[in-house]
Scaffold this active site. Structure first.
Site, PDB file in Angstrom:
ATOM      1  N   ARG A  30       5.434 -13.664  -1.975  1.00 49.32           N
ATOM      2  CA  ARG A  30       4.558 -13.824  -0.830  1.00 49.32           C
ATOM      3  C   ARG A  30       4.688 -15.225  -0.241  1.00 49.32           C
ATOM      4  O   ARG A  30       5.232 -16.122  -0.847  1.00 49.32           O
ATOM      5  CB  ARG A  30       3.100 -13.602  -1.265  1.00 49.32           C
ATOM      6  CG  ARG A  30       2.764 -12.171  -1.665  1.00 49.32           C
ATOM      7  CD  ARG A  30       2.700 -11.229  -0.483  1.00 49.32           C
ATOM      8  NE  ARG A  30       1.989 -11.852   0.622  1.00 49.32           N
ATOM      9  CZ  ARG A  30       0.669 -12.015   0.673  1.00 49.32           C
ATOM     10  NH1 ARG A  30      -0.077 -11.605  -0.314  1.00 49.32           N
ATOM     11  NH2 ARG A  30       0.103 -12.570   1.725  1.00 49.32           N
ATOM     12  N   ARG A  86       8.669  -1.343   1.272  1.00 49.24           N
ATOM     13  CA  ARG A  86       9.833  -0.690   1.865  1.00 49.24           C
ATOM     14  C   ARG A  86      11.128  -1.235   1.269  1.00 49.24           C
ATOM     15  O   ARG A  86      12.016  -0.473   0.876  1.00 49.24           O
ATOM     16  CB  ARG A  86       9.824  -0.912   3.393  1.00 49.24           C
ATOM     17  CG  ARG A  86      11.090  -0.447   4.111  1.00 49.24           C
ATOM     18  CD  ARG A  86      11.103  -0.922   5.556  1.00 49.24           C
ATOM     19  NE  ARG A  86      11.035  -2.359   5.667  1.00 49.24           N
ATOM     20  CZ  ARG A  86      12.068  -3.189   5.554  1.00 49.24           C
ATOM     21  NH1 ARG A  86      13.285  -2.703   5.310  1.00 49.24           N
ATOM     22  NH2 ARG A  86      11.921  -4.490   5.692  1.00 49.24           N
ATOM     23  N   ARG A  87      11.220  -2.563   1.189  1.00 48.34           N
ATOM     24  CA  ARG A  87      12.420  -3.177   0.608  1.00 48.34           C
ATOM     25  C   ARG A  87      12.523  -2.861  -0.881  1.00 48.34           C
ATOM     26  O   ARG A  87      13.599  -2.555  -1.387  1.00 48.34           O
ATOM     27  CB  ARG A  87      12.383  -4.687   0.838  1.00 48.34           C
ATOM     28  CG  ARG A  87      12.583  -5.080   2.296  1.00 48.34           C
ATOM     29  CD  ARG A  87      12.268  -6.543   2.529  1.00 48.34           C
ATOM     30  NE  ARG A  87      12.552  -6.934   3.906  1.00 48.34           N
ATOM     31  CZ  ARG A  87      11.975  -7.960   4.529  1.00 48.34           C
ATOM     32  NH1 ARG A  87      11.075  -8.699   3.885  1.00 48.34           N
ATOM     33  NH2 ARG A  87      12.284  -8.253   5.779  1.00 48.34           N
ATOM     34  N   LYS A 130       6.647  -6.097  13.775  1.00 48.67           N
ATOM     35  CA  LYS A 130       6.549  -5.285  12.559  1.00 48.67           C
ATOM     36  C   LYS A 130       5.241  -5.527  11.809  1.00 48.67           C
ATOM     37  O   LYS A 130       4.847  -4.709  10.978  1.00 48.67           O
ATOM     38  CB  LYS A 130       7.735  -5.553  11.631  1.00 48.67           C
ATOM     39  CG  LYS A 130       7.791  -6.923  10.989  1.00 48.67           C
ATOM     40  CD  LYS A 130       9.013  -7.076  10.112  1.00 48.67           C
ATOM     41  CE  LYS A 130       9.117  -8.459   9.497  1.00 48.67           C
ATOM     42  NZ  LYS A 130       8.020  -8.801   8.585  1.00 48.67           N
ATOM     43  N   ASP A 131       4.542  -6.646  12.098  1.00 54.51           N
ATOM     44  CA  ASP A 131       3.271  -6.944  11.442  1.00 54.51           C
ATOM     45  C   ASP A 131       2.080  -6.320  12.168  1.00 54.51           C
ATOM     46  O   ASP A 131       0.953  -6.395  11.665  1.00 54.51           O
ATOM     47  CB  ASP A 131       3.040  -8.465  11.382  1.00 54.51           C
ATOM     48  CG  ASP A 131       4.036  -9.174  10.483  1.00 54.51           C
ATOM     49  OD1 ASP A 131       4.565  -8.533   9.560  1.00 54.51           O
ATOM     50  OD2 ASP A 131       4.296 -10.372  10.718  1.00 54.51           O
ATOM     51  N   CYS A 174       1.130  -0.528   7.679  1.00 51.54           N
ATOM     52  CA  CYS A 174       2.191  -1.531   7.596  1.00 51.54           C
ATOM     53  C   CYS A 174       2.752  -1.670   6.182  1.00 51.54           C
ATOM     54  O   CYS A 174       3.534  -2.566   5.924  1.00 51.54           O
ATOM     55  CB  CYS A 174       1.665  -2.890   8.073  1.00 51.54           C
ATOM     56  SG  CYS A 174       1.254  -2.935   9.814  1.00 51.54           S
ATOM     57  N   ARG A 217       8.710 -18.874   0.658  1.00 48.29           N
ATOM     58  CA  ARG A 217       9.494 -17.885  -0.094  1.00 48.29           C
ATOM     59  C   ARG A 217      10.874 -18.424  -0.468  1.00 48.29           C
ATOM     60  O   ARG A 217      11.376 -18.170  -1.558  1.00 48.29           O
ATOM     61  CB  ARG A 217       9.609 -16.591   0.718  1.00 48.29           C
ATOM     62  CG  ARG A 217       8.324 -15.765   0.698  1.00 48.29           C
ATOM     63  CD  ARG A 217       8.461 -14.480   1.489  1.00 48.29           C
ATOM     64  NE  ARG A 217       8.355 -14.709   2.914  1.00 48.29           N
ATOM     65  CZ  ARG A 217       9.048 -14.043   3.845  1.00 48.29           C
ATOM     66  NH1 ARG A 217       9.950 -13.150   3.500  1.00 48.29           N
ATOM     67  NH2 ARG A 217       8.859 -14.303   5.119  1.00 48.29           N
TER      68      ARG A 217
END
Length: 303
Positions: free
Chosen positions: A143, A125-126, A80-81, A234, A149
């Site tokens: 971040r 997105r979240r 996904k990155d 992204c 996190r």
């Protein structure tokens, strides 16, 4: 020819877990390997949201350069990155069998969602999907690597923080207090690991291709084709998930405004044999139904 395959990876705990997984699989096939950890700009700059850093591929650029300059032979990434357009001379050689694609909310105590809450995430997105569902909540930026996190969640007065379930599972950090967000569409290719190599390196391409999982390759191809057609890079609030059931692929895709107020989505299925071009077709539906204007608005907002 016998050579040592130098595996480039970020040096976070999760990235090293992924690289070591590929290392073990290659060594089980009889190859000799060596890990080469490097820091990426995305790991070093923790005081800016990702979308403000001006480029896609912020977690992959350093490894791309290392591969092109001959420091490493292959790189392992959370798929996904990875930007949908790989640099010239670098090719995808394997998608490993996909883990869970779900997002989860990690909490410190019981959360009353009908009350005002503060939720942390570094993902647009979240953020957009959360605000669409809970417009009275506040979303703050979060971040750092997984460990950082989790610590920030402990240190701050937030009700919860959103994580990819697979990342926490992989390094045995999945806490007892979490909620499955099965209503939230994941990032395209979330939960999948990808291996890339130099296009001219036949030895590494052949070796790593033996790790490829065909079903995961097809589903992530469709999701990333959807993303690429929307031109989201992204960082835009784009979700996508494809799943193979029998001989069909079930696909869901969405595009949100950053504030979560606008949602455009699609849900369709196609025969597995006809997967190529289907992600693009679904993205075009989004674009033709308000998505083009929404993407312009998102890009203007992110300038």
């Amino acid at each position: 020819m016998k050579k040592t395959i130098r595996i480039g990876t970020r040096d976070s705990e999760l990235a090293l877990w992924q690289a070591n997984t590929v290392k073990s699989k290659l060594e089980n096939l009889g190859y000799t390997t060596q890990l080469v950890p490097v820091k990426s700009e995305g790991d070093l700059v923790l005081d800016k949201p990702l979308y403000e850093m001006g480029i896609t591929g912020i977690f992959t650029k350093t490894l791309d350069v290392a591969m092109i300059t001959g420091t490493v032979d292959i790189a392992v990434h959370s798929m996904k990155d990875v930007p949908t357009q790989l640099p010239n001379g670098i090719v995808q050689t394997a998608v490993l069998e996909r883990a869970s694609s779900e997002d989860i909310l990690v909490t410190k105590s019981k959360v009353y969602f009908e009350s005002p809450c503060t939720i942390a995430t570094g993902s647009l997105r979240r953020q957009a999907q959360w605000l669409h569902r809970y417009p009275n909540h506040k979303v703050v930026d979060l971040r750092g690597n997984v460990n950082t996190r989790l610590q920030k969640l402990k240190d701050n007065d937030w009700q919860g923080a959103i994580f990819a379930k697979a990342g926490l599972q992989r390094i045995n950090l999945l806490p007892a207090d979490f909620i499955d967000l099965n209503w939230m569409l994941p990032a395209p290719a979330q939960g999948a690991m990808v291996v890339v190599a130099l296009e001219e390196d036949e030895f590494c391409k052949e070796a790593t291709s033996k790790l490829n999982d065909y079903n995961s390759e097809i589903c992530t191809y469709m999701e990333r084709e959807f993303l690429r057609t929307l031109e989201g890079g992204c960082t835009a609030p784009i979700g996508a998930f494809a799943e193979i059931i029998d001989d069909e692929i079930y696909f869901k895709g969405c595009l949100f405004s950053i504030d979560g107020k606008t949602k455009i989505d699609i849900e369709k299925k196609v025969l597995t044999s006809q997967y190529k071009g289907f992600g693009k077709e679904c993205a075009k539906f989004i674009l033709q139904n308000g998505g083009s204007e929404l993407m312009i608005s998102i890009k203007n907002e992110m300038k």
